[in-house]
Write a protein that holds these residues in place. Structure first.
Motif, PDB file in Angstrom:
ATOM      1  N   UNK A  72       0.822  -1.201   0.000  1.00 15.03           N
ATOM      2  CA  UNK A  72       0.000   0.000   0.000  1.00 15.03           C
ATOM      3  C   UNK A  72       0.866   1.265   0.000  1.00 15.03           C
ATOM      4  N   UNK A  73       1.855   1.275   0.859  1.00 15.92           N
ATOM      5  CA  UNK A  73       2.701   2.469   0.966  1.00 15.92           C
ATOM      6  C   UNK A  73       3.595   2.609  -0.264  1.00 15.92           C
ATOM      7  N   UNK A  74       4.166   1.505  -0.710  1.00 17.32           N
ATOM      8  CA  UNK A  74       5.086   1.569  -1.832  1.00 17.32           C
ATOM      9  C   UNK A  74       5.165   0.220  -2.549  1.00 17.32           C
ATOM     10  N   UNK A  75       4.397   0.055  -3.619  1.00 13.41           N
ATOM     11  CA  UNK A  75       4.337  -1.245  -4.304  1.00 13.41           C
ATOM     12  C   UNK A  75       5.641  -1.637  -4.997  1.00 13.41           C
ATOM     13  N   UNK A  76       6.605  -0.724  -5.050  1.00 13.28           N
ATOM     14  CA  UNK A  76       7.836  -1.016  -5.782  1.00 13.28           C
ATOM     15  C   UNK A  76       8.960  -1.556  -4.915  1.00 13.28           C
ATOM     16  N   UNK A  77       8.702  -1.746  -3.629  1.00  9.23           N
ATOM     17  CA  UNK A  77       9.787  -2.195  -2.763  1.00  9.23           C
ATOM     18  C   UNK A  77      10.149  -3.663  -3.035  1.00  9.23           C
ATOM     19  N   UNK A  78      11.354  -4.009  -2.635  1.00  7.71           N
ATOM     20  CA  UNK A  78      11.804  -5.399  -2.689  1.00  7.71           C
ATOM     21  C   UNK A  78      12.088  -5.843  -1.264  1.00  7.71           C
ATOM     22  N   UNK A  79      11.614  -7.013  -0.911  1.00  5.06           N
ATOM     23  CA  UNK A  79      11.884  -7.541   0.426  1.00  5.06           C
ATOM     24  C   UNK A  79      12.908  -8.659   0.309  1.00  5.06           C
ATOM     25  N   UNK A  80      14.044  -8.486   0.950  1.00  5.79           N
ATOM     26  CA  UNK A  80      15.097  -9.497   0.942  1.00  5.79           C
ATOM     27  C   UNK A  80      15.133 -10.206   2.286  1.00  5.79           C
ATOM     28  N   UNK A  81      15.070 -11.521   2.243  1.00  5.80           N
ATOM     29  CA  UNK A  81      15.161 -12.290   3.477  1.00  5.80           C
ATOM     30  C   UNK A  81      16.589 -12.807   3.608  1.00  5.80           C
ATOM     31  N   UNK A  82      17.215 -12.502   4.732  1.00  6.48           N
ATOM     32  CA  UNK A  82      18.610 -12.880   4.959  1.00  6.48           C
ATOM     33  C   UNK A  82      18.692 -14.002   5.994  1.00  6.48           C
ATOM     34  N   UNK A  83      19.336 -15.085   5.608  1.00  6.16           N
ATOM     35  CA  UNK A  83      19.565 -16.177   6.568  1.00  6.16           C
ATOM     36  C   UNK A  83      21.038 -16.545   6.537  1.00  6.16           C
ATOM     37  N   UNK A  84      21.635 -16.630   7.713  1.00 11.61           N
ATOM     38  CA  UNK A  84      23.063 -16.940   7.817  1.00 11.61           C
ATOM     39  C   UNK A  84      23.901 -16.047   6.899  1.00 11.61           C
ATOM     40  N   UNK A  85      23.532 -14.791   6.841  1.00 12.34           N
ATOM     41  CA  UNK A  85      24.292 -13.832   6.052  1.00 12.34           C
ATOM     42  C   UNK A  85      24.065 -13.899   4.558  1.00 12.34           C
TER      43      UNK A  85
END
Ligand code: ZN
Length: 141
Positions: free
Chosen positions: A68-81
């Motif tokens: 809603x706030x910003x449809x262009x974002x990317x979400x990166x999930x970090x595991x063990x670096x």
């Protein structure tokens, strides 16, 4: 800053410059116990400037709020670096309890138990309307 400093957590990237604070507020990141970094006006080749949010914990983020706030974002999930997942968001079709209807005559004003539901009615213009009274949401302010 780079993502190397996070071992397990989430990096919200490509936030339109200036919208990082709104995301921080709507996602209630201030209530978290873990380290949260909001980095503003980062230089970006693609966008000129962008905001980045780094959360040093693997929490469940509301994709509805993000979209809603910003449809262009990317979400990166970090595991063990390592960056194990890159998720693009896009506009959500429906928002439940993200924003509130401001129409004083709306049923959600008197019926406190009702969820505030908004439906995407115009994809191009990012228009959301209240499910009950069809009042327009304020938009991304
Ligand atoms: Zn309403």
């Amino acid at each position: 800053m780079n993502i190397d400093s996070i071992k397990n957590g989430i990096v919200i990237d490509h936030i339109t410059a200036g919208k990082g604070m709104e995301l921080y507020r709507l996602l209630s990141l201030g209530d978290l116990d873990c380290t949260v970094a909001l980095i503003k006006n980062v230089g970006s080749k693609k966008m000129g400037k962008k905001d980045i949010i780094k959360i040093d914990a693997d929490i469940d983020l509301s994709m509805d709020i993000l979209g809603y706030v910003d449809p262009n974002v990317t979400v990166n999930v970090i595991r063990e670096g390592k960056n194990v997942e890159k998720r693009r968001i896009g506009l959500p079709e429906r928002l439940t309890d993200v924003i509130k209807c401001k129409n004083p005559r709306c049923i959600t004003t008197t019926e406190q138990e009702l969820s505030h539901v908004f439906v995407l009615t115009d994809k191009k213009a990012h228009v959301y309307r209240c499910l009950y009274c069809e009042a327009k949401a304020d938009g991304n302010e």
